[in-house]
Design a protein around this motif. Sequence first.
Motif, PDB file in Angstrom:
ATOM      1  N   TRP A   5       8.291  -2.633 -41.606  1.00 11.67           N
ATOM      2  CA  TRP A   5       8.309  -3.888 -41.014  1.00 11.67           C
ATOM      3  C   TRP A   5       7.231  -4.727 -42.312  1.00 11.67           C
ATOM      4  O   TRP A   5       6.803  -4.426 -42.919  1.00 11.67           O
ATOM      5  N   TYR A   6       8.203  -6.162 -42.565  1.00 11.30           N
ATOM      6  CA  TYR A   6       7.276  -6.605 -43.883  1.00 11.30           C
ATOM      7  C   TYR A   6       7.521  -8.048 -42.382  1.00 11.30           C
ATOM      8  O   TYR A   6       7.328  -8.848 -41.811  1.00 11.30           O
ATOM      9  N   ARG A   7       6.900  -8.665 -43.638  1.00 12.90           N
ATOM     10  CA  ARG A   7       6.443 -10.372 -42.820  1.00 12.90           C
ATOM     11  C   ARG A   7       6.606 -11.448 -44.128  1.00 12.90           C
ATOM     12  O   ARG A   7       6.177 -11.057 -45.311  1.00 12.90           O
ATOM     13  N   GLN A   8       6.409 -12.017 -43.276  1.00 11.68           N
ATOM     14  CA  GLN A   8       6.869 -13.816 -44.666  1.00 11.68           C
ATOM     15  C   GLN A   8       5.844 -14.793 -43.845  1.00 11.68           C
ATOM     16  O   GLN A   8       6.841 -15.760 -42.688  1.00 11.68           O
ATOM     17  N   ALA A   9       4.557 -15.868 -43.924  1.00 12.94           N
ATOM     18  CA  ALA A   9       3.856 -16.466 -43.372  1.00 12.94           C
ATOM     19  C   ALA A   9       4.566 -18.229 -44.181  1.00 12.94           C
ATOM     20  O   ALA A   9       5.035 -17.520 -45.272  1.00 12.94           O
ATOM     21  N   PRO A  10       4.310 -18.807 -43.226  1.00 12.95           N
ATOM     22  CA  PRO A  10       4.761 -20.400 -43.752  1.00 12.95           C
ATOM     23  C   PRO A  10       4.463 -20.832 -45.664  1.00 12.95           C
ATOM     24  O   PRO A  10       2.956 -19.934 -45.982  1.00 12.95           O
ATOM     25  N   GLY A  11       4.942 -20.927 -46.336  1.00  8.05           N
ATOM     26  CA  GLY A  11       4.666 -20.733 -47.829  1.00  8.05           C
ATOM     27  C   GLY A  11       4.353 -19.768 -48.382  1.00  8.05           C
ATOM     28  O   GLY A  11       3.688 -20.300 -49.786  1.00  8.05           O
ATOM     29  N   LYS A  12       4.846 -18.893 -48.252  1.00  3.31           N
ATOM     30  CA  LYS A  12       4.338 -17.158 -49.073  1.00  3.31           C
ATOM     31  C   LYS A  12       5.457 -16.797 -49.040  1.00  3.31           C
ATOM     32  O   LYS A  12       6.534 -16.419 -48.088  1.00  3.31           O
ATOM     33  N   GLN A  13       4.202 -15.676 -50.218  1.00  2.00           N
ATOM     34  CA  GLN A  13       6.255 -15.098 -50.131  1.00  2.00           C
ATOM     35  C   GLN A  13       6.169 -13.650 -48.805  1.00  2.00           C
ATOM     36  O   GLN A  13       4.935 -13.933 -48.075  1.00  2.00           O
ATOM     37  N   ARG A  14       7.382 -12.775 -49.381  1.00  2.71           N
ATOM     38  CA  ARG A  14       7.744 -11.824 -47.867  1.00  2.71           C
ATOM     39  C   ARG A  14       6.727 -10.601 -48.366  1.00  2.71           C
ATOM     40  O   ARG A  14       6.643  -9.783 -49.757  1.00  2.71           O
ATOM     41  N   GLU A  15       6.057 -10.136 -46.903  1.00  3.99           N
ATOM     42  CA  GLU A  15       4.947  -8.804 -47.475  1.00  3.99           C
ATOM     43  C   GLU A  15       5.247  -7.960 -46.722  1.00  3.99           C
ATOM     44  O   GLU A  15       5.996  -7.832 -46.218  1.00  3.99           O
ATOM     45  N   TRP A  16       5.034  -6.587 -47.140  1.00  2.00           N
ATOM     46  CA  TRP A  16       4.674  -5.378 -46.426  1.00  2.00           C
ATOM     47  C   TRP A  16       3.817  -5.445 -45.398  1.00  2.00           C
ATOM     48  O   TRP A  16       2.944  -5.730 -45.704  1.00  2.00           O
ATOM     49  N   VAL A  17       4.115  -4.511 -44.015  1.00  5.01           N
ATOM     50  CA  VAL A  17       3.350  -4.375 -43.118  1.00  5.01           C
ATOM     51  C   VAL A  17       3.201  -3.225 -43.158  1.00  5.01           C
ATOM     52  O   VAL A  17       1.597  -2.988 -42.846  1.00  5.01           O
ATOM     53  N   ALA A  18       3.755  -2.244 -42.364  1.00  5.15           N
ATOM     54  CA  ALA A  18       3.925  -0.527 -41.952  1.00  5.15           C
ATOM     55  C   ALA A  18       5.407  -0.313 -42.417  1.00  5.15           C
ATOM     56  O   ALA A  18       5.559  -0.490 -42.878  1.00  5.15           O
ATOM     57  N   LEU A  19       5.178   1.408 -42.478  1.00  2.00           N
ATOM     58  CA  LEU A  19       6.301   2.030 -42.752  1.00  2.00           C
ATOM     59  C   LEU A  19       6.232   3.319 -41.860  1.00  2.00           C
ATOM     60  O   LEU A  19       4.859   3.688 -41.753  1.00  2.00           O
ATOM     61  N   VAL A  20       7.462   4.159 -41.416  1.00  4.69           N
ATOM     62  CA  VAL A  20       7.337   4.590 -40.588  1.00  4.69           C
ATOM     63  C   VAL A  20       8.369   5.741 -41.292  1.00  4.69           C
ATOM     64  O   VAL A  20       9.294   5.421 -41.333  1.00  4.69           O
ATOM     65  N   LEU A  21       7.688   7.275 -41.349  1.00  2.17           N
ATOM     66  CA  LEU A  21       9.034   7.845 -42.572  1.00  2.17           C
ATOM     67  C   LEU A  21       9.331   8.429 -41.135  1.00  2.17           C
ATOM     68  O   LEU A  21       9.307   8.886 -39.812  1.00  2.17           O
ATOM     69  N   PRO A  22      10.791   8.917 -41.372  1.00  2.00           N
ATOM     70  CA  PRO A  22      11.733   9.796 -40.155  1.00  2.00           C
ATOM     71  C   PRO A  22      10.715  10.478 -39.679  1.00  2.00           C
ATOM     72  O   PRO A  22      11.337  11.335 -37.801  1.00  2.00           O
ATOM     73  N   GLY A  23      10.221  11.687 -40.182  1.00  2.00           N
ATOM     74  CA  GLY A  23       9.052  12.196 -39.251  1.00  2.00           C
ATOM     75  C   GLY A  23       7.568  12.298 -38.481  1.00  2.00           C
ATOM     76  O   GLY A  23       7.001  13.145 -37.371  1.00  2.00           O
ATOM     77  N   GLY A  24       7.731  11.362 -38.523  1.00  2.21           N
ATOM     78  CA  GLY A  24       6.668  10.275 -37.631  1.00  2.21           C
ATOM     79  C   GLY A  24       5.279   9.436 -38.206  1.00  2.21           C
ATOM     80  O   GLY A  24       4.912   9.069 -38.296  1.00  2.21           O
ATOM     81  N   PHE A  25       5.468   9.647 -39.798  1.00  3.35           N
ATOM     82  CA  PHE A  25       4.488   9.593 -40.572  1.00  3.35           C
ATOM     83  C   PHE A  25       4.012   8.556 -41.012  1.00  3.35           C
ATOM     84  O   PHE A  25       4.499   7.644 -41.531  1.00  3.35           O
ATOM     85  N   THR A  26       2.975   7.282 -40.559  1.00  7.78           N
ATOM     86  CA  THR A  26       2.966   6.473 -41.217  1.00  7.78           C
ATOM     87  C   THR A  26       1.529   5.648 -42.270  1.00  7.78           C
ATOM     88  O   THR A  26       0.552   6.515 -42.241  1.00  7.78           O
ATOM     89  N   LYS A  27       2.510   4.624 -42.233  1.00  5.65           N
ATOM     90  CA  LYS A  27       0.694   3.881 -43.178  1.00  5.65           C
ATOM     91  C   LYS A  27       0.829   2.354 -43.637  1.00  5.65           C
ATOM     92  O   LYS A  27       2.100   1.599 -42.815  1.00  5.65           O
ATOM     93  N   TYR A  28      -0.056   1.750 -43.542  1.00  2.00           N
ATOM     94  CA  TYR A  28      -0.631   0.498 -43.206  1.00  2.00           C
ATOM     95  C   TYR A  28      -0.699  -0.530 -44.377  1.00  2.00           C
ATOM     96  O   TYR A  28      -1.422  -0.252 -45.128  1.00  2.00           O
TER      97      TYR A  28
END
Length: 113
Positions: free
Chosen positions: A36-59
């Motif tokens: 997941w990524y997000r882009q706030a008004p007037g700002k660059q897109r930024e990374w939010v979180a990831l999930v690997l195929p096996g379920g590992f997550t990072k934020y």
Amino acid sequence: QVQFVESGGGLVQPGGSLRLSCEASGFSFNMETMHWYRQAPGKQREWVALVLPGGFTKYQDSVKGRFTISRDNDKSTVYLQMNGLKPQDTAVYYCNTTPTRAWGKGTLVTVSP
């Protein structure tokens, strides 16, 4: 072709919750890391979180403990449960893979009293 369809955004008060969904198609979803990524008004897109195929997550540090990413490989869908929302979470939210593919339209999250 590759397609991402994000949904679930809306207007919510500070402290509220939303659950975003992103349905993906056109590639082997169950073999890909999803982000997941997000882009706030007037700002660059930024990374939010990831999930690997096996379920590992990072934020991203700013969402740790408040957001939860998950996936349903049978539905080719990735989710983002957002709790304790803050005005600074206001942004258009997108999902994508690594490396990124064509972006979807995103879903707008607005956190405001």
